[in-house]
Design a protein around this motif. Structure first.
Motif, PDB file in Angstrom:
ATOM      1  N   GLU A 125       0.653  -1.365  -0.110  1.00  0.00           N
ATOM      2  CA  GLU A 125      -0.223  -0.098   0.133  1.00  0.00           C
ATOM      3  C   GLU A 125       0.823   1.135  -0.133  1.00  0.00           C
ATOM      4  O   GLU A 125       0.259   2.221   0.004  1.00  0.00           O
ATOM      5  CB  GLU A 125      -1.070  -0.070   1.248  1.00  0.00           C
ATOM      6  N   HIS A 126       2.119   1.191   0.102  1.00  0.00           N
ATOM      7  CA  HIS A 126       3.059   2.259   0.350  1.00  0.00           C
ATOM      8  C   HIS A 126       4.052   2.487  -0.726  1.00  0.00           C
ATOM      9  O   HIS A 126       4.696   3.505  -0.914  1.00  0.00           O
ATOM     10  CB  HIS A 126       3.623   2.421   1.749  1.00  0.00           C
ATOM     11  N   VAL A 127       4.382   1.486  -1.394  1.00  0.00           N
ATOM     12  CA  VAL A 127       5.323   1.453  -2.226  1.00  0.00           C
ATOM     13  C   VAL A 127       5.042   1.873  -3.689  1.00  0.00           C
ATOM     14  O   VAL A 127       4.111   1.332  -4.387  1.00  0.00           O
ATOM     15  CB  VAL A 127       6.188  -0.023  -2.549  1.00  0.00           C
ATOM     16  N   TRP A 128       5.571   3.163  -4.114  1.00  0.00           N
ATOM     17  CA  TRP A 128       5.249   3.825  -5.634  1.00  0.00           C
ATOM     18  C   TRP A 128       6.769   3.072  -6.257  1.00  0.00           C
ATOM     19  O   TRP A 128       7.725   2.756  -5.665  1.00  0.00           O
ATOM     20  CB  TRP A 128       5.376   5.044  -5.818  1.00  0.00           C
ATOM     21  N   PHE A 129       6.437   3.043  -7.621  1.00  0.00           N
ATOM     22  CA  PHE A 129       7.723   2.470  -8.444  1.00  0.00           C
ATOM     23  C   PHE A 129       8.197   3.723  -9.449  1.00  0.00           C
ATOM     24  O   PHE A 129       7.373   4.391 -10.117  1.00  0.00           O
ATOM     25  CB  PHE A 129       7.482   1.336  -9.303  1.00  0.00           C
ATOM     26  N   GLN A 130       9.409   4.141  -9.112  1.00  0.00           N
ATOM     27  CA  GLN A 130       9.949   5.314 -10.201  1.00  0.00           C
ATOM     28  C   GLN A 130      10.807   4.449 -11.345  1.00  0.00           C
ATOM     29  O   GLN A 130      11.604   3.365 -11.000  1.00  0.00           O
ATOM     30  CB  GLN A 130      10.833   5.987  -9.224  1.00  0.00           C
ATOM     31  N   MET A 131      10.755   4.831 -12.311  1.00  0.00           N
ATOM     32  CA  MET A 131      11.376   4.376 -13.640  1.00  0.00           C
ATOM     33  C   MET A 131      11.856   5.463 -14.508  1.00  0.00           C
ATOM     34  O   MET A 131      11.413   6.567 -14.481  1.00  0.00           O
ATOM     35  CB  MET A 131      10.412   3.309 -14.419  1.00  0.00           C
ATOM     36  N   TYR A 132      12.869   5.100 -15.278  1.00  0.00           N
ATOM     37  CA  TYR A 132      13.505   6.085 -16.394  1.00  0.00           C
ATOM     38  C   TYR A 132      13.140   5.300 -17.572  1.00  0.00           C
ATOM     39  O   TYR A 132      13.135   4.090 -17.721  1.00  0.00           O
ATOM     40  CB  TYR A 132      15.009   6.109 -16.374  1.00  0.00           C
ATOM     41  N   CYS A 133      12.799   6.024 -18.481  1.00  0.00           N
ATOM     42  CA  CYS A 133      12.610   5.693 -19.905  1.00  0.00           C
ATOM     43  C   CYS A 133      14.093   5.383 -20.322  1.00  0.00           C
ATOM     44  O   CYS A 133      14.932   6.090 -20.299  1.00  0.00           O
ATOM     45  CB  CYS A 133      11.956   6.466 -20.906  1.00  0.00           C
ATOM     46  N   THR A 134      14.081   4.106 -20.874  1.00  0.00           N
ATOM     47  CA  THR A 134      15.534   3.573 -21.395  1.00  0.00           C
ATOM     48  C   THR A 134      15.437   3.700 -23.012  1.00  0.00           C
ATOM     49  O   THR A 134      14.714   4.101 -23.559  1.00  0.00           O
ATOM     50  CB  THR A 134      15.906   1.893 -21.108  1.00  0.00           C
ATOM     51  N   SER A 135      16.606   3.486 -23.692  1.00  0.00           N
ATOM     52  CA  SER A 135      16.539   3.349 -25.120  1.00  0.00           C
ATOM     53  C   SER A 135      15.970   2.223 -25.702  1.00  0.00           C
ATOM     54  O   SER A 135      15.811   2.185 -26.875  1.00  0.00           O
ATOM     55  CB  SER A 135      18.168   3.402 -25.621  1.00  0.00           C
ATOM     56  N   ASP A 136      15.611   1.535 -24.947  1.00  0.00           N
ATOM     57  CA  ASP A 136      15.015   0.051 -25.421  1.00  0.00           C
ATOM     58  C   ASP A 136      13.394   0.273 -25.199  1.00  0.00           C
ATOM     59  O   ASP A 136      12.956   0.080 -23.851  1.00  0.00           O
ATOM     60  CB  ASP A 136      15.634  -1.200 -24.854  1.00  0.00           C
TER      61      ASP A 136
END
Length: 409
Positions: A125-136
């Motif tokens: 209930e508390h974890v958000w996920f952070q991502m970067y866009c990659t070249s793929d």
């Protein structure tokens, strides 16, 4: 030194400095180029004054806040911080557990050492996920798929790293790929034997587990880190990448790192639900303004309905209150909780959260505001304006007693 003797976040930082070798401490603490942006982030808060209001009933105070449809016990969360396991074993799991215990969000970095699938189960209930866009593009789509399959409710896309920045502390210390434990680094590190022992016992640089599925079978931690370095940064990323993520992600979508009001408004038109106004903690463009400086312009550009989260430079509860008065519904910070983990593990993270929570509570009482949700620009002192002479009307507090006051663990 006992972590309970830390009275503020600077105390925790100094405890971490004593525990970590310089190469590790500087990785957390440093910024880009001359580190002017680091100082600017703090100085921006120091330009504002909170105007006390007294003879107001603040015997019951509530700092809980609704963000993206969920009520959190405090108006702050933990920013995404990569390689946390280098500073404290299993740090990502400890951060998630502390966030769940305190009922605040933890933004798990895609550059974490803990795997998304594992950490999401620790605090679903508390974890958000952070991502970067990659070249793929296939990997981008798979990261979104994995977050959805793991039950993550909020996805955060960071857009402020088109290229690697000039972090001179890291270069001087040899913190680069491939990672080199030079004689000088080893000699200085020996003054921190507990860290060195853990580093050796755990096999050196910890695995970036979110990226291991995209590496060849049996790849080492160094090989996975090298793969990550070939995929990010991705300077070809454009608005179309963000649109494809929006189309694929059914839940709340947050974009982190936009600083220009026109960019913020365009993101909202694409369907982004909230924005993290951030200069990456002063780690990317040293000449950038502080998020607090651009916050009012971004609020004006996106309107009142878009939820804004402030990141970068938050070190006091008063900073969070000031940011709310200027238009940020929520704030996040990352260095302090990493320093807490390095200083004392789970107890250090919990101490950081408690310090900030208590500071927010004290500031609310001092300015005569029983509820964080009632903050507005009138609580800021602005010399020379009509607003300054009138200040804010005494807050109406009758309905506050009907809400559940949040205990401070």
């Amino acid at each position: 030194m006992n972590i309970q003797s830390a009275h503020n976040l600077e105390d925790v930082r100094q405890m971490a400095r004593r525990k970590l070798p310089r190469i590790a401490f500087d990785f957390i603490d440093g910024g880009a180029d001359d580190e002017l942006c680091l100082r600017r982030n703090r100085e921006a808060f120091q330009q504002h004054r909170l105007l006390p209001r007294y003879l107001v009933d603040v015997s019951k105070r509530d700092q809980s806040t609704v963000l993206l449809g969920r009520r959190y016990s405090s108006p702050f969360g933990i920013s995404p911080t990569g390689l946390a396991g280098l500073f404290c074993p299993d740090a990502d799991r400890l951060l998630a557990q502390a966030a769940a215990q305190a009922n605040i969000p933890f933004l798990l970095s895609s550059a974490s050492n803990g795997a998304l699938e594992d950490i999401a189960q620790v605090a679903p209930e508390h974890v958000w996920f952070q991502m970067y866009c990659t070249s793929d593009e296939k990997i981008n789509a798979d990261l979104v798929r994995r977050a959805r399959a793991s039950g993550v409710r909020v996805l955060v896309v960071s857009v402020d790293v088109p290229v690697n920045s000039n972090r001179e502390r890291n270069k001087r210390n040899g913190f680069s790929r491939p990672f080199r434990m030079t004689p000088g680094v080893v000699l200085e590190a020996l003054a921190h034997p507990a860290w060195v022992l853990r580093y050796l016992q755990t096999g050196g640089i910890p695995m970036m587990r979110n990226w291991a599925p995209y590496a060849p079978a049996g790849a080492t931690a160094a090989q996975v880190a090298d793969l990550y370095g070939t995929l990010t940064p991705a300077p070809m990323v454009q608005w179309g990448h963000l649109q494809r993520i929006r189309d694929a992600w059914p839940g709340p979508l947050v974009v982190k790192g936009l600083m220009h009001p026109e960019d913020a408004a365009h993101a909202v038109r694409l369907g982004v639900d909230a924005l993290v106004v951030s200069n990456h903690g002063g780690r990317q463009l040293d000449a950038a303004p502080s998020p607090l400086e651009v916050l009012p312009a971004i609020r004006a550009a996106v309107g009142d309905d878009v939820e804004l989260i402030l990141d970068s430079g938050v070190r006091r509860g008063s900073d969070i209150v000031i940011a709310r008065c200027l238009g940020a519904k929520f704030s996040i910070f990352g260095r302090p909780t990493l320093f807490g983990a390095a200083a004392a593990g789970a107890a250090g993270i919990e101490r950081v959260i408690r310090i900030v929570r208590n500071e927010v509570d004290m500031v609310l009482a001092q300015i005569g505001c029983a509820s964080f949700d009632q903050l507005h620009p009138g609580f800021l002192w602005s010399p020379g304006t009509p607003h300054a002479t009138r200040a804010a009307p005494a807050p109406e507090v009758q309905h506050v007693e009907q809400r559940v006051a949040v205990p401070f663990p």
